[in-house]
Write a protein that holds these residues in place. Structure first.
Motif, PDB file in Angstrom:
ATOM      1  N   GLY A   1      -0.934  -2.342 -16.560  1.00  0.00           N
ATOM      2  CA  GLY A   1      -1.022  -3.753 -16.903  1.00  0.00           C
ATOM      3  C   GLY A   1      -0.472  -4.660 -15.823  1.00  0.00           C
ATOM      4  O   GLY A   1      -1.069  -5.701 -15.506  1.00  0.00           O
ATOM      5  N   LEU A   2       0.663  -4.283 -15.237  1.00  0.00           N
ATOM      6  CA  LEU A   2       1.242  -5.141 -14.200  1.00  0.00           C
ATOM      7  C   LEU A   2       0.387  -5.113 -12.938  1.00  0.00           C
ATOM      8  O   LEU A   2       0.277  -6.128 -12.236  1.00  0.00           O
ATOM      9  CB  LEU A   2       2.694  -4.776 -13.916  1.00  0.00           C
ATOM     10  N   ALA A   3      -0.229  -3.967 -12.638  1.00  0.00           N
ATOM     11  CA  ALA A   3      -1.103  -3.898 -11.466  1.00  0.00           C
ATOM     12  C   ALA A   3      -2.295  -4.843 -11.626  1.00  0.00           C
ATOM     13  O   ALA A   3      -2.670  -5.549 -10.686  1.00  0.00           O
ATOM     14  CB  ALA A   3      -1.572  -2.461 -11.227  1.00  0.00           C
ATOM     15  N   VAL A   4      -2.879  -4.872 -12.813  1.00  0.00           N
ATOM     16  CA  VAL A   4      -3.992  -5.783 -13.077  1.00  0.00           C
ATOM     17  C   VAL A   4      -3.525  -7.234 -13.016  1.00  0.00           C
ATOM     18  O   VAL A   4      -4.148  -8.090 -12.375  1.00  0.00           O
ATOM     19  CB  VAL A   4      -4.635  -5.474 -14.453  1.00  0.00           C
TER      20      VAL A   4
ATOM     21  N   VAL B   1       8.208 -10.013  -6.861  1.00  0.00           N
ATOM     22  CA  VAL B   1       8.282  -9.381  -8.180  1.00  0.00           C
ATOM     23  C   VAL B   1       7.420  -8.117  -8.198  1.00  0.00           C
ATOM     24  O   VAL B   1       7.838  -7.076  -8.717  1.00  0.00           O
ATOM     25  CB  VAL B   1       7.835 -10.363  -9.284  1.00  0.00           C
ATOM     26  N   THR B   2       6.244  -8.196  -7.619  1.00  0.00           N
ATOM     27  CA  THR B   2       5.343  -7.034  -7.579  1.00  0.00           C
ATOM     28  C   THR B   2       6.003  -5.874  -6.843  1.00  0.00           C
ATOM     29  O   THR B   2       5.985  -4.729  -7.309  1.00  0.00           O
ATOM     30  CB  THR B   2       4.016  -7.405  -6.899  1.00  0.00           C
ATOM     31  N   ALA B   3       6.577  -6.164  -5.683  1.00  0.00           N
ATOM     32  CA  ALA B   3       7.253  -5.121  -4.910  1.00  0.00           C
ATOM     33  C   ALA B   3       8.373  -4.487  -5.724  1.00  0.00           C
ATOM     34  O   ALA B   3       8.501  -3.252  -5.779  1.00  0.00           O
ATOM     35  CB  ALA B   3       7.803  -5.716  -3.610  1.00  0.00           C
ATOM     36  N   ASP B   4       9.165  -5.326  -6.377  1.00  0.00           N
ATOM     37  CA  ASP B   4      10.277  -4.828  -7.186  1.00  0.00           C
ATOM     38  C   ASP B   4       9.781  -3.953  -8.334  1.00  0.00           C
ATOM     39  O   ASP B   4      10.318  -2.868  -8.583  1.00  0.00           O
ATOM     40  CB  ASP B   4      11.084  -6.013  -7.722  1.00  0.00           C
ATOM     41  N   GLU B   5       8.762  -4.410  -9.027  1.00  0.00           N
ATOM     42  CA  GLU B   5       8.219  -3.636 -10.154  1.00  0.00           C
ATOM     43  C   GLU B   5       7.737  -2.259  -9.695  1.00  0.00           C
ATOM     44  O   GLU B   5       7.970  -1.252 -10.373  1.00  0.00           O
ATOM     45  CB  GLU B   5       7.066  -4.403 -10.799  1.00  0.00           C
ATOM     46  N   LEU B   6       7.064  -2.213  -8.572  1.00  0.00           N
ATOM     47  CA  LEU B   6       6.548  -0.940  -8.069  1.00  0.00           C
ATOM     48  C   LEU B   6       7.678   0.015  -7.703  1.00  0.00           C
ATOM     49  O   LEU B   6       7.599   1.218  -7.973  1.00  0.00           O
ATOM     50  CB  LEU B   6       5.640  -1.180  -6.863  1.00  0.00           C
ATOM     51  N   VAL B   7       8.728  -0.511  -7.097  1.00  0.00           N
ATOM     52  CA  VAL B   7       9.860   0.339  -6.699  1.00  0.00           C
ATOM     53  C   VAL B   7      10.625   0.841  -7.922  1.00  0.00           C
ATOM     54  O   VAL B   7      10.879   2.046  -8.057  1.00  0.00           O
ATOM     55  CB  VAL B   7      10.801  -0.426  -5.742  1.00  0.00           C
TER      56      VAL B   7
ATOM     57  N   GLU C   1      -7.023   3.412  -9.041  1.00  0.00           N
ATOM     58  CA  GLU C   1      -8.006   2.437  -8.574  1.00  0.00           C
ATOM     59  C   GLU C   1      -7.423   1.023  -8.602  1.00  0.00           C
ATOM     60  O   GLU C   1      -7.552   0.253  -7.638  1.00  0.00           O
ATOM     61  CB  GLU C   1      -9.253   2.510  -9.467  1.00  0.00           C
ATOM     62  N   VAL C   2      -6.753   0.669  -9.701  1.00  0.00           N
ATOM     63  CA  VAL C   2      -6.173  -0.666  -9.817  1.00  0.00           C
ATOM     64  C   VAL C   2      -4.996  -0.833  -8.860  1.00  0.00           C
ATOM     65  O   VAL C   2      -4.810  -1.908  -8.270  1.00  0.00           O
ATOM     66  CB  VAL C   2      -5.761  -0.954 -11.279  1.00  0.00           C
ATOM     67  N   LEU C   3      -4.202   0.205  -8.657  1.00  0.00           N
ATOM     68  CA  LEU C   3      -3.107   0.131  -7.693  1.00  0.00           C
ATOM     69  C   LEU C   3      -3.644  -0.115  -6.280  1.00  0.00           C
ATOM     70  O   LEU C   3      -3.066  -0.895  -5.508  1.00  0.00           O
ATOM     71  CB  LEU C   3      -2.272   1.418  -7.720  1.00  0.00           C
ATOM     72  N   ASP C   4      -4.757   0.525  -5.950  1.00  0.00           N
ATOM     73  CA  ASP C   4      -5.373   0.317  -4.645  1.00  0.00           C
ATOM     74  C   ASP C   4      -5.881  -1.118  -4.512  1.00  0.00           C
ATOM     75  O   ASP C   4      -5.716  -1.760  -3.460  1.00  0.00           O
ATOM     76  CB  ASP C   4      -6.504   1.326  -4.449  1.00  0.00           C
ATOM     77  N   GLU C   5      -6.486  -1.636  -5.569  1.00  0.00           N
ATOM     78  CA  GLU C   5      -6.941  -3.033  -5.556  1.00  0.00           C
ATOM     79  C   GLU C   5      -5.763  -3.988  -5.394  1.00  0.00           C
ATOM     80  O   GLU C   5      -5.839  -4.973  -4.648  1.00  0.00           O
ATOM     81  CB  GLU C   5      -7.691  -3.358  -6.852  1.00  0.00           C
ATOM     82  N   LEU C   6      -4.668  -3.702  -6.087  1.00  0.00           N
ATOM     83  CA  LEU C   6      -3.466  -4.530  -5.998  1.00  0.00           C
ATOM     84  C   LEU C   6      -2.989  -4.620  -4.554  1.00  0.00           C
ATOM     85  O   LEU C   6      -2.727  -5.713  -4.032  1.00  0.00           O
ATOM     86  CB  LEU C   6      -2.368  -3.935  -6.886  1.00  0.00           C
ATOM     87  N   ALA C   7      -2.876  -3.472  -3.898  1.00  0.00           N
ATOM     88  CA  ALA C   7      -2.409  -3.456  -2.507  1.00  0.00           C
ATOM     89  C   ALA C   7      -3.367  -4.235  -1.612  1.00  0.00           C
ATOM     90  O   ALA C   7      -2.924  -4.988  -0.729  1.00  0.00           O
ATOM     91  CB  ALA C   7      -2.267  -2.016  -2.024  1.00  0.00           C
ATOM     92  N   GLY C   8      -4.659  -4.080  -1.837  1.00  0.00           N
ATOM     93  CA  GLY C   8      -5.643  -4.782  -1.021  1.00  0.00           C
ATOM     94  C   GLY C   8      -5.538  -6.289  -1.144  1.00  0.00           C
ATOM     95  O   GLY C   8      -5.593  -7.019  -0.142  1.00  0.00           O
TER      96      GLY C   8
ATOM     97  N   GLY D   1       0.774  -1.237   0.000  1.00  0.00           N
ATOM     98  CA  GLY D   1       0.000   0.000   0.000  1.00  0.00           C
ATOM     99  C   GLY D   1       0.800   1.280   0.000  1.00  0.00           C
ATOM    100  O   GLY D   1       0.525   2.184  -0.805  1.00  0.00           O
ATOM    101  N   PRO D   2       1.810   1.425   0.878  1.00  0.00           N
ATOM    102  CA  PRO D   2       2.577   2.679   0.851  1.00  0.00           C
ATOM    103  C   PRO D   2       3.218   2.950  -0.511  1.00  0.00           C
ATOM    104  O   PRO D   2       3.221   4.086  -0.986  1.00  0.00           O
ATOM    105  CB  PRO D   2       3.629   2.458   1.942  1.00  0.00           C
ATOM    106  N   GLN D   3       3.733   1.893  -1.155  1.00  0.00           N
ATOM    107  CA  GLN D   3       4.382   2.098  -2.455  1.00  0.00           C
ATOM    108  C   GLN D   3       3.362   2.320  -3.568  1.00  0.00           C
ATOM    109  O   GLN D   3       3.614   3.124  -4.479  1.00  0.00           O
ATOM    110  CB  GLN D   3       5.288   0.911  -2.787  1.00  0.00           C
TER     111      GLN D   3
END
Length: 197
Positions: free
Chosen positions: A47-50, A119-125, A85-92, A9-11
């Motif tokens: 795309g990666l968030a989805v 991988v998700t954490a790395d992509e976001l950073v 919206e999708v980033l928020d869903e991803l974190a949830g 969520g923070p990222q």
């Protein structure tokens, strides 16, 4: 990769803030990823968030079966509303410990949930840095995800086939450089990259 779950969520909020700061005039500008303009980077983030949202849900389908190189990503007219919206869903989704267990699928590959989360954490950073650098915004990633990204990329750097695939060759960075710079170097990017004048 990681023995514990991470709060994305923070990222995701940092990435959403960076996206909000992008002007329409910057969409065609270059980024540290040579093939991607800003609009392509935003499309990739969407795309990666989805895909990783659905991977966390263990919901395989078109979003999780498509590899990252299938097509040059882009944005549609509603991206400014859709991306946060999708980033928020991803974190949830990834707040549920079940997302980090068992097997899932992303990018057309079957992989453990813990690896997909890393991988998700790395992509976001890393792509947060890409977006910030390309648009001249300040960037301070979430410290926990930055450390996770560094650890993930350090392990990947030991891969002998590093000059192919997702990551480019490691860019040497002094060992006393800030953790963000060392992480960016491990991702195959030059931490000194600046947008063209």
């Amino acid at each position: 990769m990681t023995d514990t779950t991470l709060d994305l969520g923070p990222q995701t909020r940092i990435v959403a803030r960076l996206a909000e700061g992008v002007t329409d005039e910057q969409l065609a500008d270059g980024t540290p990823c040579p093939r991607y303009a800003v609009r392509n980077m935003l499309g990739h983030l969407l795309g990666l968030a989805v895909a990783f949202r659905d991977a966390g849900r263990k919901s395989p389908g078109a979003t999780t079966d498509t590899g990252p190189e299938a097509a040059l990503p882009d944005i549609g007219p509603g991206w400014r509303e859709e991306l946060p919206e999708v980033l928020d869903e991803l974190a949830g989704v990834w707040r549920d410990p079940a997302a980090w267990t068992g097997m899932t699928r992303a990018g057309g590959l079957d992989l453990p949930g813990a690896v997909a989360g890393a991988v998700t954490a790395d992509e976001l950073v890393i792509h947060g840095w890409d977006l910030a650098r390309a648009t001249g915004q300040s960037y301070a990633p979430d410290p926990a995800l930055l450390r996770a990204s560094y650890d993930f990329l350090l392990a990947a750097a030991a891969d002998s086939d590093r000059d192919g695939g997702v990551f480019g060759p490691v860019v040497p960075v002094p060992p006393d450089a800030p953790l963000l710079d060392r992480t960016i170097g491990l991702s195959g990017r030059d931490p000194g990259w600046t947008r063209p004048a």
